[in-house]
Design a protein around this motif. Structure first.
Motif, mmCIF file in Angstrom:
data_model
loop_
_atom_site.group_PDB
_atom_site.id
_atom_site.type_symbol
_atom_site.label_atom_id
_atom_site.label_comp_id
_atom_site.label_asym_id
_atom_site.label_seq_id
_atom_site.Cartn_x
_atom_site.Cartn_y
_atom_site.Cartn_z
ATOM 1 N N THR A 101 -1.983 -3.397 -6.431
ATOM 2 C CA THR A 101 -1.105 -4.550 -6.752
ATOM 3 C C THR A 101 -1.673 -5.857 -7.373
ATOM 4 O O THR A 101 -2.738 -5.911 -7.237
ATOM 5 C CB THR A 101 -0.354 -4.980 -5.596
ATOM 6 N N LYS A 102 -0.726 -6.283 -8.239
ATOM 7 C CA LYS A 102 -1.234 -7.456 -8.846
ATOM 8 C C LYS A 102 -0.102 -8.644 -8.823
ATOM 9 O O LYS A 102 1.009 -8.374 -9.166
ATOM 10 C CB LYS A 102 -1.854 -7.614 -10.359
ATOM 11 N N ASP A 103 -0.394 -9.659 -8.026
ATOM 12 C CA ASP A 103 0.547 -10.798 -7.922
ATOM 13 C C ASP A 103 1.773 -10.258 -7.447
ATOM 14 O O ASP A 103 3.002 -10.596 -7.950
ATOM 15 C CB ASP A 103 0.637 -11.458 -9.203
ATOM 16 N N LEU A 104 1.894 -9.201 -6.472
ATOM 17 C CA LEU A 104 2.965 -8.629 -6.053
ATOM 18 C C LEU A 104 3.816 -9.466 -5.014
ATOM 19 O O LEU A 104 3.091 -9.500 -3.833
ATOM 20 C CB LEU A 104 2.861 -7.142 -5.348
ATOM 21 N N ASP A 105 4.725 -10.508 -5.251
ATOM 22 C CA ASP A 105 5.505 -11.103 -4.285
ATOM 23 C C ASP A 105 6.481 -10.179 -3.899
ATOM 24 O O ASP A 105 7.663 -10.124 -4.548
ATOM 25 C CB ASP A 105 5.954 -12.563 -4.945
ATOM 26 N N PRO A 106 6.904 -9.890 -2.645
ATOM 27 C CA PRO A 106 7.950 -8.798 -2.028
ATOM 28 C C PRO A 106 9.415 -9.629 -2.086
ATOM 29 O O PRO A 106 10.319 -9.058 -2.348
ATOM 30 C CB PRO A 106 7.530 -8.766 -0.668
ATOM 31 N N GLY A 107 9.420 -10.919 -2.246
ATOM 32 C CA GLY A 107 10.743 -11.546 -2.603
ATOM 33 C C GLY A 107 11.506 -11.320 -1.343
ATOM 34 O O GLY A 107 11.329 -11.534 -0.102
ATOM 35 N N THR A 108 12.831 -10.569 -1.773
ATOM 36 C CA THR A 108 13.742 -10.140 -0.724
ATOM 37 C C THR A 108 13.334 -8.794 -0.252
ATOM 38 O O THR A 108 14.013 -8.192 0.572
ATOM 39 C CB THR A 108 15.046 -10.178 -1.128
ATOM 40 N N GLY A 109 12.337 -8.076 -0.941
ATOM 41 C CA GLY A 109 12.175 -6.624 -0.721
ATOM 42 C C GLY A 109 10.831 -6.562 0.191
ATOM 43 O O GLY A 109 10.658 -7.333 0.815
ATOM 44 N N ARG A 110 10.231 -5.217 0.090
ATOM 45 C CA ARG A 110 9.065 -4.966 1.055
ATOM 46 C C ARG A 110 7.782 -5.055 0.432
ATOM 47 O O ARG A 110 6.697 -5.262 1.142
ATOM 48 C CB ARG A 110 9.350 -3.616 1.722
ATOM 49 N N GLY A 111 7.851 -4.585 -1.040
ATOM 50 C CA GLY A 111 6.345 -4.545 -1.484
ATOM 51 C C GLY A 111 6.314 -3.328 -2.321
ATOM 52 O O GLY A 111 7.282 -2.933 -2.983
ATOM 53 N N ALA A 112 4.987 -2.929 -2.319
ATOM 54 C CA ALA A 112 5.129 -1.695 -3.327
ATOM 55 C C ALA A 112 4.583 -0.682 -2.146
ATOM 56 O O ALA A 112 3.742 -0.660 -1.321
ATOM 57 C CB ALA A 112 3.839 -1.772 -4.133
ATOM 58 N N LEU A 152 7.751 3.386 -4.892
ATOM 59 C CA LEU A 152 8.829 2.336 -4.849
ATOM 60 C C LEU A 152 8.090 0.886 -5.027
ATOM 61 O O LEU A 152 7.195 0.548 -4.446
ATOM 62 C CB LEU A 152 9.444 2.342 -3.402
ATOM 63 N N PHE A 153 8.931 0.222 -5.915
ATOM 64 C CA PHE A 153 8.486 -1.155 -5.879
ATOM 65 C C PHE A 153 9.794 -2.122 -5.458
ATOM 66 O O PHE A 153 10.704 -1.901 -6.306
ATOM 67 C CB PHE A 153 8.243 -1.452 -7.645
ATOM 68 N N GLY A 154 9.539 -2.957 -4.746
ATOM 69 C CA GLY A 154 10.612 -3.716 -4.004
ATOM 70 C C GLY A 154 10.869 -3.261 -2.856
ATOM 71 O O GLY A 154 10.568 -3.721 -1.761
ATOM 72 N N GLY A 155 11.793 -2.420 -2.816
ATOM 73 C CA GLY A 155 12.484 -1.861 -1.733
ATOM 74 C C GLY A 155 13.422 -2.532 -0.820
ATOM 75 O O GLY A 155 12.987 -3.525 -0.038
ATOM 76 N N TRP A 156 14.466 -2.035 -0.917
ATOM 77 C CA TRP A 156 15.694 -2.776 -0.186
ATOM 78 C C TRP A 156 15.586 -4.136 -0.601
ATOM 79 O O TRP A 156 16.147 -5.101 0.396
ATOM 80 C CB TRP A 156 15.755 -2.377 1.196
ATOM 81 N N GLY A 157 15.393 -4.573 -1.706
ATOM 82 C CA GLY A 157 15.474 -6.065 -2.265
ATOM 83 C C GLY A 157 14.454 -6.019 -3.671
ATOM 84 O O GLY A 157 13.756 -5.115 -3.722
ATOM 85 N N LYS A 158 14.532 -7.250 -4.093
ATOM 86 C CA LYS A 158 13.851 -7.631 -5.434
ATOM 87 C C LYS A 158 12.399 -7.919 -4.980
ATOM 88 O O LYS A 158 12.155 -8.955 -4.205
ATOM 89 C CB LYS A 158 14.395 -8.552 -6.219
ATOM 90 N N ALA A 159 11.441 -7.362 -5.747
ATOM 91 C CA ALA A 159 10.097 -8.177 -5.797
ATOM 92 C C ALA A 159 9.635 -8.215 -7.271
ATOM 93 O O ALA A 159 10.211 -7.886 -8.149
ATOM 94 C CB ALA A 159 9.176 -6.977 -5.273
ATOM 95 N N THR A 160 8.538 -9.100 -7.463
ATOM 96 C CA THR A 160 8.064 -9.631 -8.504
ATOM 97 C C THR A 160 6.405 -9.204 -8.668
ATOM 98 O O THR A 160 6.074 -9.105 -7.629
ATOM 99 C CB THR A 160 8.055 -10.861 -8.906
ATOM 100 N N GLY A 161 5.917 -9.002 -9.937
ATOM 101 C CA GLY A 161 4.507 -8.637 -10.003
ATOM 102 C C GLY A 161 4.308 -7.433 -10.648
ATOM 103 O O GLY A 161 5.312 -6.613 -11.382
ATOM 104 N N THR A 162 3.069 -6.838 -10.012
ATOM 105 C CA THR A 162 2.936 -5.358 -10.835
ATOM 106 C C THR A 162 2.227 -4.375 -9.672
ATOM 107 O O THR A 162 1.673 -5.022 -8.857
ATOM 108 C CB THR A 162 1.899 -5.440 -11.974
#
Length: 182
Positions: A101-112, A152-162
């Motif tokens: 991951t790089k700069d992965l902010d899970p936001g409302t999700g879980r992550g990667a 999965l990227f995000g996961g039950w919500g939105k994430a940003t990053g890579t």
């Protein structure tokens, strides 16, 4: 609701015996290392946008070999690379994969993470910036003879990053002999 993941279900099914013929030791996940591509997409995998917009691609940032699958989003997304994989019913499996991951902010999700769609089977999510890390979870297949494996990227919500995914595996650990009745 109890899920099928190893850390959630203990003893809910009769004990499994190691199979004498586990159906071969090869990984049933198609193009698990994302090396084979056609028109810029890994063969055997499809893109899914669950929420918002993600960028999908193949990348040379591979853990091993020459390619990995990538998902990224600047505005936030819930997305996946997905593949349908045949499995044995009433068996025990280990789902695994390598995630970077790089700069992965899970936001409302879980992550990667790596998941089985519709089965409450998921690896521990990765966040932030991390080099290649192995993620794994064991589960019982129940009556299923195929599953949808998701990078999965995000996961039950939105994430940003890579996030990058490589060497996705599904390993048969044990299976009960099937004894059909007339």
């Amino acid at each position: 609701i109890l899920g099928a993941a190893a850390f959630l279900v203990q003893g809910s099914l009769p004990p499994l015996k190691a199979s004498q013929d586990p159906g071969g030791s090869s990984n049933p996940v198609p193009n698990a290392s994302f090396e084979d591509a056609k028109d810029g997409q890994p063969v055997g995998w499809e893109r899914r946008n669950w929420q918002a917009r993600a960028e999908f691609g193949l990348d040379e940032a591979a853990r091993a070999g020459k390619a990995s699958a990538r998902i990224s989003s600047k505005e936030g997304a819930d997305a996946s690379w997905s593949a349908v994989v045949p499995i044995k019913p009433f068996a025990r499996y280990r789902l695994s994969g390598w995630i970077k991951t790089k700069d992965l902010d899970p936001g409302t999700g879980r992550g990667a993470l790596v998941t089985i769609q519709g089965m409450d089977v998921m690896t521990k999510p990765l966040r932030g910036t991390q080099d290649w890390a192995r993620a794994a979870v064991e589960f019982d297949s129940g009556a299923n003879d195929a599953v949808s494996v998701n990078c999965l990227f995000g996961g039950w919500g939105k994430a940003t990053g890579t996030a990058w995914y490589d060497d996705i595996g599904l390993e048969l650990l044990a299976a009960r002999p099937m004894k059909p009745r007339a």
